[in-house]
Design a protein around this motif. Structure first.
Motif, short mmCIF file in Angstrom:
data_model
loop_
_atom_site.label_atom_id
_atom_site.label_comp_id
_atom_site.label_asym_id
_atom_site.label_seq_id
_atom_site.Cartn_x
_atom_site.Cartn_y
_atom_site.Cartn_z
N PHE A 101 0.93 -1.33 0.12
CA PHE A 101 -0.22 0.22 0.04
C PHE A 101 0.50 1.10 0.12
O PHE A 101 1.54 1.27 0.69
N VAL A 102 0.24 2.27 -0.94
CA VAL A 102 0.80 3.71 -0.41
C VAL A 102 0.69 4.27 0.74
O VAL A 102 -0.47 4.46 1.30
N GLN A 103 1.88 4.37 1.78
CA GLN A 103 1.57 5.02 2.93
C GLN A 103 3.04 5.23 3.73
O GLN A 103 3.96 5.94 2.99
N ARG A 104 3.27 6.56 4.47
CA ARG A 104 3.85 7.42 4.77
C ARG A 104 4.55 6.54 5.33
O ARG A 104 4.54 5.29 6.29
N GLY A 105 6.32 6.32 5.53
CA GLY A 105 7.86 6.00 5.85
C GLY A 105 8.34 4.67 4.67
O GLY A 105 8.69 4.16 5.29
N ARG A 106 6.40 5.03 3.40
CA ARG A 106 7.15 3.11 2.92
C ARG A 106 8.61 3.50 1.70
O ARG A 106 8.80 5.34 0.96
N VAL A 107 9.16 3.18 1.07
CA VAL A 107 10.18 2.93 1.07
C VAL A 107 10.09 2.71 -0.62
O VAL A 107 9.52 1.76 -0.60
N ALA A 108 10.52 3.34 -1.25
CA ALA A 108 10.21 3.55 -2.81
C ALA A 108 11.41 3.11 -3.28
O ALA A 108 12.44 4.12 -3.75
N TYR A 109 11.31 2.28 -4.73
CA TYR A 109 12.59 2.62 -6.19
C TYR A 109 12.45 3.33 -6.87
O TYR A 109 10.93 2.92 -7.63
N LEU A 110 12.78 4.57 -7.52
CA LEU A 110 12.75 5.13 -8.77
C LEU A 110 13.13 4.67 -9.81
O LEU A 110 13.86 4.37 -9.80
N THR A 111 12.03 4.91 -10.32
CA THR A 111 12.33 3.85 -12.19
C THR A 111 12.48 4.50 -13.27
O THR A 111 12.71 4.52 -14.16
N CYS A 112 12.31 5.72 -13.41
CA CYS A 112 13.14 7.14 -13.83
C CYS A 112 12.66 8.44 -13.59
O CYS A 112 12.81 8.51 -12.67
N GLY A 113 13.61 9.13 -14.76
CA GLY A 113 14.10 10.40 -13.83
C GLY A 113 15.35 10.40 -13.43
O GLY A 113 15.79 9.63 -13.82
N ALA A 114 16.13 11.84 -13.57
CA ALA A 114 17.76 12.19 -12.78
C ALA A 114 17.60 11.17 -11.87
O ALA A 114 18.74 10.67 -11.66
N ASN A 115 16.55 10.87 -11.19
CA ASN A 115 16.92 10.09 -9.75
C ASN A 115 16.66 8.56 -9.80
O ASN A 115 16.54 7.56 -8.94
N TYR A 116 17.10 7.63 -11.09
CA TYR A 116 16.57 6.45 -11.81
C TYR A 116 17.44 5.46 -10.59
O TYR A 116 19.07 5.65 -10.35
N GLY A 117 16.69 4.99 -9.75
CA GLY A 117 17.20 4.06 -9.72
C GLY A 117 17.86 4.23 -8.27
O GLY A 117 18.73 3.08 -7.86
N LYS A 118 17.31 5.13 -7.58
CA LYS A 118 17.61 5.59 -6.34
C LYS A 118 16.45 5.33 -5.53
O LYS A 118 15.12 4.64 -5.61
#
Length: 140
Positions: free
Chosen positions: A6-23
Motif C-alpha cells: 500500500f501507499v503510505q507514509r514511511g513506505r520505501v520506494a525505488y525510483l524507476t525513471c527521471g534524474a533519480n533513476y535507481g535510487k
C-alpha cells in the motif's frame, strides 16, 4: 500474483525513471491520488513531489514518519533501519545489480557468456535425454 504494498507514509520506494533513476526514497506525505512527497537524504533524492508511476513500492516501511520530518531526522531513521542493505540483498536488488553488470559488459564478455550458456545447455539436454531414455526403458 503477490500482495501489492500500500501507499503510505514511511513506505520505501525505488525510483524507476527521471534524474533519480535507481535510487531509493521514502514517501513522506501523500499529496493526491497520483503524487506523493518523497525524500531520500542518504541516497541523494531531494524532497520533491513525484508521481506514483515513477516509483516502485517496496515492502519496507519506516515507522513514525510524519509530513514535518526534516532530512536530518529522516537520515538518522534510515541509518538505524538499515533498509538499503536489506533492499540490496532482496531479489529486486539482486536483479538491479545484475542488470547493471550486463550494461557494463563488453562485446568479448557477451561472447564468452554466450559460449558458456551454449555449453551448459548441451550438458542439460544430454542429461535430459538420458533421463528420458531411462524412463522409457523402465516403462517397457
Amino acid at each position: 500474483m503477490g500482495i501489492k504494498p500500500f501507499v503510505q507514509r514511511g513506505r520505501v520506494a525505488y525510483l524507476t525513471c527521471g534524474a533519480n533513476y535507481g535510487k531509493l526514497c521514502v514517501i513522506i506525505d501523500i499529496i493526491d491520488q497520483n503524487r506523493a512527497l518523497v525524500s531520500g537524504p542518504t541516497t541523494g533524492v531531494r524532497r520533491q513531489p513525484l508521481s506514483f508511476q515513477k516509483m516502485k513500492l517496496t515492502k519496507y516501511i519506516l515507522k513514525d514518519v510524519h509530513p514535518t520530518i526534516g532530512d536530518k531526522a529522516l537520515s538518522l531513521k534510515l541509518k538505524e533501519s538499515d533498509f538499503v542493505d536489506q533492499f540490496n540483498k532482496s531479489k529486486t536488488g539482486q536483479n538491479l545489480k545484475n542488470k547493471e553488470k550486463r550494461t557494463k559488459m563488453t562485446d568479448f564478455d557477451r561472447f564468452k557468456l554466450q559460449k558458456t550458456k551454449q555449453k551448459m545447455n548441451k550438458l542439460i539436454s544430454r542429461a535430459a535425454k538420458k533421463i528420458s531414455l531411462v524412463s522409457k526403458k523402465a516403462k517397457k
